[in-house]
Scaffold this motif. Structure first.
Motif, PDB file in Angstrom:
ATOM      1  N   VAL A  48      33.817  55.793  64.695  1.00 28.81           N
ATOM      2  CA  VAL A  48      32.919  54.849  65.356  1.00 28.81           C
ATOM      3  C   VAL A  48      33.727  53.833  66.160  1.00 28.81           C
ATOM      4  O   VAL A  48      33.323  53.406  67.242  1.00 28.81           O
ATOM      5  CB  VAL A  48      32.018  54.131  64.325  1.00 28.81           C
ATOM      6  N   VAL A  49      34.881  53.447  65.633  1.00 27.25           N
ATOM      7  CA  VAL A  49      35.779  52.534  66.354  1.00 27.25           C
ATOM      8  C   VAL A  49      36.584  53.297  67.396  1.00 27.25           C
ATOM      9  O   VAL A  49      36.711  52.866  68.547  1.00 27.25           O
ATOM     10  CB  VAL A  49      36.726  51.818  65.365  1.00 27.25           C
ATOM     11  N   SER A  50      37.115  54.452  67.018  1.00 28.24           N
ATOM     12  CA  SER A  50      38.024  55.165  67.911  1.00 28.24           C
ATOM     13  C   SER A  50      37.327  55.782  69.117  1.00 28.24           C
ATOM     14  O   SER A  50      37.946  55.951  70.168  1.00 28.24           O
ATOM     15  CB  SER A  50      38.780  56.249  67.143  1.00 28.24           C
ATOM     16  N   ALA A  89      21.263  52.624  73.259  1.00 27.06           N
ATOM     17  CA  ALA A  89      21.285  53.934  72.610  1.00 27.06           C
ATOM     18  C   ALA A  89      21.971  53.867  71.252  1.00 27.06           C
ATOM     19  O   ALA A  89      21.541  54.510  70.290  1.00 27.06           O
ATOM     20  CB  ALA A  89      22.001  54.943  73.511  1.00 27.06           C
ATOM     21  N   GLY A  90      23.027  53.060  71.151  1.00 26.95           N
ATOM     22  CA  GLY A  90      23.723  52.922  69.883  1.00 26.95           C
ATOM     23  C   GLY A  90      22.854  52.293  68.815  1.00 26.95           C
ATOM     24  O   GLY A  90      22.840  52.732  67.663  1.00 26.95           O
ATOM     25  N   LEU A  99      25.425  58.199  67.865  1.00 27.10           N
ATOM     26  CA  LEU A  99      26.163  56.939  67.836  1.00 27.10           C
ATOM     27  C   LEU A  99      27.539  57.091  68.479  1.00 27.10           C
ATOM     28  O   LEU A  99      27.977  56.215  69.242  1.00 27.10           O
ATOM     29  CB  LEU A  99      26.309  56.442  66.396  1.00 27.10           C
ATOM     30  N   LEU A 100      28.216  58.199  68.209  1.00 31.54           N
ATOM     31  CA  LEU A 100      29.534  58.417  68.809  1.00 31.54           C
ATOM     32  C   LEU A 100      29.432  58.538  70.324  1.00 31.54           C
ATOM     33  O   LEU A 100      30.280  58.018  71.061  1.00 31.54           O
ATOM     34  CB  LEU A 100      30.178  59.668  68.220  1.00 31.54           C
ATOM     35  N   THR A 105      30.291  55.980  75.601  1.00 31.59           N
ATOM     36  CA  THR A 105      29.734  55.492  76.865  1.00 31.59           C
ATOM     37  C   THR A 105      29.963  53.992  77.016  1.00 31.59           C
ATOM     38  O   THR A 105      30.203  53.499  78.121  1.00 31.59           O
ATOM     39  CB  THR A 105      28.229  55.814  76.948  1.00 31.59           C
ATOM     40  N   GLN A 106      29.905  53.261  75.908  1.00 28.91           N
ATOM     41  CA  GLN A 106      30.280  51.853  75.958  1.00 28.91           C
ATOM     42  C   GLN A 106      31.724  51.700  76.437  1.00 28.91           C
ATOM     43  O   GLN A 106      32.034  50.816  77.241  1.00 28.91           O
ATOM     44  CB  GLN A 106      30.145  51.214  74.568  1.00 28.91           C
TER      45      GLN A 106
END
Length: 462
Positions: A48-50, A89-90, A99-100, A105-106
């Motif tokens: 989620v961070v990477s 979207a997240g 979520l990924l 996209t973020q």
């Protein structure tokens, strides 16, 4: 632009920088809840961070080139709107894959916003004392955003749930995009004599993305994993292709004249080491608060109030220090202070330690963090022509992204083997090594007898 318009523009660019920066770590405190709700395993939760880091690092050069050629306001607004849609979207995601995708996209939106904001700052304000002060404001927002993200993530997760760490970005990004159209002057017509260098942009984007992906996934999947090795090999091959393409390009993505600048070269190296050291402490400190000290999300967020204040203070001081003393003395002094702070913090991160014992190290490390973050970006724009400011910002930002991946991958191994405190002590050694790199900057004294290099406003000190 007139002075009042410049002030408003700088405030807007700093606000946008804050939005992009805070989201790099805003999900850290929310990870346990995200994992429970969406069914992530302990091995996959870190993605989620990477996902953000990989996409952001991979597309920065493309974003910087686009801002130089297509127009900085256009790319800035497009990046903000992409960021808003991805955040929505997240927050609505009900499956890990969704979520990924939103996080990636973020990262793409951030890769458009980040270089365009710094390029707008550097082309709006004259090189020297005026620009140093402006970059200090911009840098304060960026450096603070990294820490505020953890604080805000804790507060929002505790009060409203993990979805809120995504939803909060939507109105902020839309507001910044609307204000940009009103405040920032329209872009000039595109220079038709310049090419986008699509082969160079694609090979750079894919090469960096694959390399960072391999570095991020290596610790979890194993460095001998077939897809980690394949990603690393493909990334290195594509970066080799980039070198060949750039040599043959009439208008290369990475102009040799730009890469030859001493300040930019050193800024790249410092940015890589900065993210590999300072940038990883937030991750380990968050784990220490929650897994060792037993803090909940809100308590963890509150624990970052102190470092936030000193990061902002350091960033605010960096512009004045660079103007008065020069970049080399400013960076070396801050890095020495940061190394001492990291060492003290690492020694204090014991199972039976207290928050009070962390304070001296936190203060020194956070103050240095703010100074170094801002000063390295002042160096990145020094002596660079307006037409190349977007790419220069992207080069240093890409180095920062790669450093974050390399640093976290290496330090997670240290933390797993020896503990969180030892990982932070290794960070102290890395910061000390970065001080040696900073010595490669041109010497500068703020006197007429020994003039400063371009951009350090020697005339202001005469």
């Amino acid at each position: 632009m007139e002075p009042p318009r410049k002030t408003v523009t700088l405030a807007l660019l700093a606000f946008a920088m804050l939005i992009v920066s805070l989201d790099q770590y805003i999900v850290v405190v929310a990870l346990p809840e995200i994992g429970r709700d969406l069914g992530y395993s302990a091995q996959t939760l870190q993605t989620v961070v990477s996902a953000y880091a990989v996409a952001s690092a991979g597309f920065l050069l493309l974003g910087g080139r686009a801002s130089d050629l297509l127009g900085r306001r256009r790319v800035f607004v497009a990046g903000l709107m992409l960021y808003a849609v991805a955040s929505l979207a997240g927050g609505l995601a009900t499956a890990p894959e969704v979520l990924l995708g939103a996080r990636a996209t973020q990262g793409l939106g951030g890769a458009l916003v980040f270089p365009s904001t710094l390029a707008l700052v550097n082309t709006t304000f004259a090189e020297g004392h005026e620009r140093n002060r402006a970059v200090a404001v911009w840098g304060s927002a960026g450096a603070a955003g990294l820490v505020v993200g953890v604080l805000l993530g804790g507060v929002l997760t505790h009060a409203l749930g993990w979805e809120s760490v995504f939803f909060v970005n939507v109105p902020l990004a839309v507001l910044a995009a609307v204000l940009a159209v009103r405040v920032i002057p329209a872009d000039r017509e595109r220079d038709r004599e310049r090419s986008f260098d699509l082969p160079g942009a694609l090979s750079a984007t894919l090469g960096v993305t694959l390399l960072v992906f391999a570095l991020v996934r290596g610790p979890d999947a194993g460095w001998g994993s077939p897809y980690v090795l394949a990603s690393a090999a493909a990334g290195l091959v594509l970066l080799g292709v980039l070198v060949v393409v750039e040599r043959a390009s009439r208008d290369p993505l990475l102009p040799p004249r730009l890469l030859a600048g001493r300040e930019l070269q050193v800024a790249m190296a410092i940015a890589l080491m900065f993210s590999a050291t300072f940038g990883t402490v937030l991750y380990f400190l968050s784990l220490y608060f929650q897994d060792v000290r037993g803090y909940d999300a809100l308590e963890t967020g509150v624990g970052f109030l102190l470092p936030t204040a000193f990061v902002v203070t350091g960033s605010a001081l960096a512009g004045r220090m660079a103007t008065r003393f020069g970049l080399r003395p400013t960076l070396v002094a801050a890095l020495v202070l940061g190394a001492a702070g990291a060492a003290g913090l690492g020694l204090a991160m014991t199972p039976d330690g207290s928050y009070a014992a962390l304070v001296p190290g936190l203060v020194a490390l956070s103050l240095a963090d703010g100074v170094v973050f801002t000063a390295m970006f002042i160096a990145a724009g020094t002596g660079v022509a307006d037409r190349d400011q977007g790419v220069a910002a992207a080069i240093v930002s890409t180095a920062s992204g790669i450093g974050a991946a390399v640093g976290l991958a290496a330090l997670v191994l240290v933390a797993n083997a020896n503990g969180l405190g030892d990982a932070v002590i290794v960070v102290a050694g890395g910061i000390a090594a970065t001080a040696l790199i900073a010595l490669a900057l041109p010497p500068c004294r703020p006197t007429a007898a020994v003039p400063c290099p371009r951009g350090f406003a020697a005339s202001d000190q005469a």
